[in-house]
Design a protein around this motif. Structure first.
Motif, short mmCIF file in Angstrom:
data_model
loop_
_atom_site.label_atom_id
_atom_site.label_comp_id
_atom_site.label_asym_id
_atom_site.label_seq_id
_atom_site.Cartn_x
_atom_site.Cartn_y
_atom_site.Cartn_z
N GLY A 8 -10.98 -5.95 -15.77
CA GLY A 8 -10.28 -5.92 -14.50
C GLY A 8 -10.36 -4.62 -13.75
O GLY A 8 -9.85 -4.51 -12.63
N GLY A 9 -10.97 -3.61 -14.35
CA GLY A 9 -11.11 -2.35 -13.64
C GLY A 9 -12.12 -2.46 -12.51
O GLY A 9 -12.81 -3.48 -12.35
N GLY A 10 -12.20 -1.41 -11.71
CA GLY A 10 -13.16 -1.40 -10.61
C GLY A 10 -12.85 -0.33 -9.61
O GLY A 10 -12.06 0.58 -9.88
N LEU A 11 -13.49 -0.45 -8.45
CA LEU A 11 -13.31 0.50 -7.36
C LEU A 11 -12.44 -0.14 -6.29
O LEU A 11 -12.70 -1.28 -5.87
CB LEU A 11 -14.68 0.87 -6.78
N VAL A 12 -11.42 0.57 -5.88
CA VAL A 12 -10.49 0.06 -4.89
C VAL A 12 -10.07 1.19 -3.97
O VAL A 12 -10.05 2.36 -4.39
CB VAL A 12 -9.27 -0.59 -5.58
N GLN A 13 -9.75 0.85 -2.74
CA GLN A 13 -9.25 1.86 -1.81
C GLN A 13 -7.79 2.17 -2.08
O GLN A 13 -7.05 1.33 -2.62
CB GLN A 13 -9.42 1.39 -0.38
N ALA A 14 -7.38 3.35 -1.70
CA ALA A 14 -5.97 3.73 -1.83
C ALA A 14 -5.10 2.70 -1.12
O ALA A 14 -5.43 2.23 -0.03
CB ALA A 14 -5.74 5.11 -1.24
N PHE A 68 3.45 -0.08 -10.86
CA PHE A 68 2.77 -0.78 -11.94
C PHE A 68 3.76 -1.68 -12.66
O PHE A 68 4.93 -1.33 -12.84
CB PHE A 68 2.19 0.20 -12.95
N THR A 69 3.27 -2.83 -13.09
CA THR A 69 4.08 -3.75 -13.87
C THR A 69 3.28 -4.24 -15.06
O THR A 69 2.18 -4.79 -14.90
CB THR A 69 4.53 -4.95 -13.03
N ASN A 77 -2.30 -14.23 -26.25
CA ASN A 77 -2.75 -13.02 -26.95
C ASN A 77 -3.31 -11.98 -25.98
O ASN A 77 -4.33 -11.33 -26.27
CB ASN A 77 -3.79 -13.38 -28.02
N THR A 78 -2.64 -11.85 -24.84
CA THR A 78 -3.15 -11.00 -23.77
C THR A 78 -2.01 -10.21 -23.15
O THR A 78 -0.89 -10.73 -23.01
CB THR A 78 -3.85 -11.85 -22.69
N VAL A 79 -2.30 -8.98 -22.78
CA VAL A 79 -1.36 -8.17 -22.01
C VAL A 79 -2.01 -7.81 -20.68
O VAL A 79 -3.25 -7.80 -20.56
CB VAL A 79 -0.92 -6.90 -22.76
N TYR A 80 -1.18 -7.51 -19.73
CA TYR A 80 -1.65 -7.25 -18.37
C TYR A 80 -1.00 -5.97 -17.83
O TYR A 80 0.07 -5.57 -18.26
CB TYR A 80 -1.28 -8.42 -17.45
N LEU A 81 -1.68 -5.37 -16.86
CA LEU A 81 -1.11 -4.27 -16.11
C LEU A 81 -1.43 -4.51 -14.65
O LEU A 81 -2.58 -4.38 -14.24
CB LEU A 81 -1.68 -2.92 -16.58
N GLN A 82 -0.42 -4.90 -13.90
CA GLN A 82 -0.56 -5.09 -12.47
C GLN A 82 -0.33 -3.75 -11.79
O GLN A 82 0.73 -3.14 -11.96
CB GLN A 82 0.45 -6.12 -11.96
N MET A 83 -1.32 -3.30 -11.04
CA MET A 83 -1.25 -1.99 -10.41
C MET A 83 -1.31 -2.17 -8.90
O MET A 83 -2.33 -2.65 -8.36
CB MET A 83 -2.41 -1.12 -10.89
N ASN A 84 -0.24 -1.81 -8.24
CA ASN A 84 -0.15 -1.93 -6.78
C ASN A 84 -0.05 -0.56 -6.14
O ASN A 84 0.29 0.43 -6.80
CB ASN A 84 1.07 -2.77 -6.40
N ASN A 85 -0.34 -0.51 -4.86
CA ASN A 85 -0.25 0.74 -4.11
C ASN A 85 -0.97 1.87 -4.85
O ASN A 85 -0.42 2.95 -5.05
CB ASN A 85 1.21 1.12 -3.85
N VAL A 116 -10.02 4.92 -7.61
CA VAL A 116 -9.31 4.71 -6.35
C VAL A 116 -9.84 5.71 -5.33
O VAL A 116 -9.73 6.92 -5.53
CB VAL A 116 -7.80 4.87 -6.53
N SER A 117 -10.40 5.21 -4.27
CA SER A 117 -10.96 6.08 -3.24
C SER A 117 -9.92 6.34 -2.15
O SER A 117 -9.09 5.48 -1.85
CB SER A 117 -12.21 5.45 -2.63
N SER A 118 -10.02 7.51 -1.57
CA SER A 118 -9.04 7.90 -0.53
C SER A 118 -9.51 7.48 0.86
O SER A 118 -10.63 7.06 1.05
CB SER A 118 -8.80 9.40 -0.57
#
Length: 118
Positions: A8-14, A68-69, A77-85, A116-118
């Motif tokens: 689920g990782g990747g490149l995202v804008q701020a 983050f949540t 058998n899975t954990v998640y990390l929701q990352m916002n803003n 995370v790009s600015s």
């Protein structure tokens, strides 16, 4: 032996969002507290979030509180990390780990890059 695989990782804008997943095999995550760590280039690996075996207790480092949540689905058998803003300072390799709540980790994933790009 528990194997953990992050995705689920990747490149995202701020200001954007990403959802990390950590799938376990070879054992059940219900036996462990689960945690997310991150390591930025040239820095130490630090705890980001942790969740107790039942999911009733959760910890977040101050810098991600409200953004983050963490959640877990023991049936999948899975954990998640929701990352916002997301912010540029969130850029790091994110690792999933199984072990003790706010204690030692028994198993680690290989990590997934978040940029995370600015």
């Amino acid at each position: 032996q528990v194997q953990l695989v992050e995705s689920g990782g990747g490149l995202v804008q701020a200001g954007g969002s990403l959802r990390l997943s950590c799938a376990a095999s070879g054992g059940t995550i219900s036996s462990y507290a689960m945690s997310w760590f991150r390591q930025a280039p040239g820095k130490e690996r630090n705890l980001v979030a942790a969740m107790s075996r039942s999911g009733s207790s959760t910890y977040y480092t101050d810098s991600v509180k409200g953004r983050f949540t963490m959640s877990r689905d023991n049936a999948k058998n899975t954990v998640y990390l929701q990352m916002n803003n997301l912010k540029p300072e969130d850029t790091a390799v994110y690792y999933c780990a199984a072990g003790n709540m706010l204690g030692g980790m028994n198993y680690w994933g290989q990590g997934t890059q978040v940029t995370v790009s600015s």
